[in-house]
Design a protein around this motif. Structure first.
Motif, PDB file in Angstrom:
ATOM      1  N   THR A  19       0.832  -1.194   0.000  1.00 34.97           N
ATOM      2  CA  THR A  19       0.000   0.000   0.000  1.00 34.97           C
ATOM      3  C   THR A  19       0.869   1.247   0.000  1.00 34.97           C
ATOM      4  O   THR A  19       2.000   1.225   0.486  1.00 34.97           O
ATOM      5  CB  THR A  19      -0.947   0.025   1.220  1.00 34.97           C
ATOM      6  N   ASP A  20       0.333   2.319  -0.559  1.00 32.14           N
ATOM      7  CA  ASP A  20       0.960   3.639  -0.462  1.00 32.14           C
ATOM      8  C   ASP A  20       0.295   4.465   0.633  1.00 32.14           C
ATOM      9  O   ASP A  20       0.656   5.618   0.855  1.00 32.14           O
ATOM     10  CB  ASP A  20       0.839   4.381  -1.796  1.00 32.14           C
ATOM     11  N   ALA A  21      -0.681   3.889   1.300  1.00 31.62           N
ATOM     12  CA  ALA A  21      -1.427   4.595   2.347  1.00 31.62           C
ATOM     13  C   ALA A  21      -0.555   4.846   3.572  1.00 31.62           C
ATOM     14  O   ALA A  21       0.465   4.175   3.776  1.00 31.62           O
ATOM     15  CB  ALA A  21      -2.657   3.786   2.746  1.00 31.62           C
ATOM     16  N   VAL A  74      -3.730  -5.937  18.777  1.00 34.50           N
ATOM     17  CA  VAL A  74      -3.220  -4.796  18.019  1.00 34.50           C
ATOM     18  C   VAL A  74      -4.323  -4.344  17.069  1.00 34.50           C
ATOM     19  O   VAL A  74      -5.009  -5.158  16.461  1.00 34.50           O
ATOM     20  CB  VAL A  74      -1.968  -5.201  17.196  1.00 34.50           C
ATOM     21  N   ARG A  75      -4.503  -3.063  16.962  1.00 30.30           N
ATOM     22  CA  ARG A  75      -5.413  -2.485  15.973  1.00 30.30           C
ATOM     23  C   ARG A  75      -4.552  -1.767  14.947  1.00 30.30           C
ATOM     24  O   ARG A  75      -3.701  -0.954  15.296  1.00 30.30           O
ATOM     25  CB  ARG A  75      -6.369  -1.483  16.612  1.00 30.30           C
ATOM     26  N   ASN A  76      -4.744  -2.085  13.674  1.00 25.25           N
ATOM     27  CA  ASN A  76      -4.020  -1.358  12.636  1.00 25.25           C
ATOM     28  C   ASN A  76      -5.001  -0.929  11.563  1.00 25.25           C
ATOM     29  O   ASN A  76      -6.112  -1.439  11.482  1.00 25.25           O
ATOM     30  CB  ASN A  76      -2.863  -2.178  12.071  1.00 25.25           C
ATOM     31  N   GLY A  77      -4.581   0.024  10.788  1.00 23.70           N
ATOM     32  CA  GLY A  77      -5.435   0.537   9.724  1.00 23.70           C
ATOM     33  C   GLY A  77      -4.655   1.483   8.847  1.00 23.70           C
ATOM     34  O   GLY A  77      -3.450   1.651   9.017  1.00 23.70           O
ATOM     35  N   HIS A  78      -5.350   2.083   7.891  1.00 18.06           N
ATOM     36  CA  HIS A  78      -4.702   3.033   6.985  1.00 18.06           C
ATOM     37  C   HIS A  78      -5.712   4.075   6.539  1.00 18.06           C
ATOM     38  O   HIS A  78      -6.916   3.961   6.799  1.00 18.06           O
ATOM     39  CB  HIS A  78      -4.070   2.309   5.796  1.00 18.06           C
ATOM     40  N   ASP A  79      -5.225   5.110   5.857  1.00 14.95           N
ATOM     41  CA  ASP A  79      -6.055   6.252   5.483  1.00 14.95           C
ATOM     42  C   ASP A  79      -6.576   6.199   4.043  1.00 14.95           C
ATOM     43  O   ASP A  79      -7.071   7.187   3.525  1.00 14.95           O
ATOM     44  CB  ASP A  79      -5.296   7.558   5.709  1.00 14.95           C
ATOM     45  N   ASN A  80      -6.456   5.048   3.383  1.00 18.11           N
ATOM     46  CA  ASN A  80      -6.945   4.859   2.009  1.00 18.11           C
ATOM     47  C   ASN A  80      -6.209   5.687   0.960  1.00 18.11           C
ATOM     48  O   ASN A  80      -6.691   5.806  -0.164  1.00 18.11           O
ATOM     49  CB  ASN A  80      -8.447   5.112   1.906  1.00 18.11           C
TER      50      ASN A  80
END
Length: 91
Positions: A19-21, A74-80
């Motif tokens: 990802t590039d997010a 763990v919680r992970n995520g990204h900004d799209n």
């Protein structure tokens, strides 16, 4: 009191992985949790390295709350950000 942690993120080598997010994480321990934080290049030697590329392992050094104890989840995520987002697989 803070504790220094080393976090390794392995990105799958499946087609379309990566990802590039901007990616973030939060760690929940037995006694407390960290604040949400970004996983980003901090050292001057790696500023130009692309993170989260397919088949790549990225290392992050992070100061965490000392009372976090053993991590429970763990919680992970990204900004799209970017154009490609496949389903995530996390262990």
């Amino acid at each position: 009191m803070a504790t220094n942690w080393t976090i390794f993120v392995y990105t799958s080598d499946r087609v379309g992985a990566g990802t590039d997010a901007n990616v973030y994480m939060q760690v929940f321990g037995a006694k407390s949790s960290s604040a949400q934080f970004s996983l980003e290049n901090k050292s001057s030697a790696s500023k130009n390295k692309k993170l989260f590329e397919a088949g790549q392992c990225d290392r992050f050094d992070k100061s965490m709350p000392g009372d976090l104890c053993n991590p429970q989840r763990v919680r992970n995520g990204h900004d799209n950000k970017g154009t490609q987002h496949s389903d995530r697989a996390a262990d």
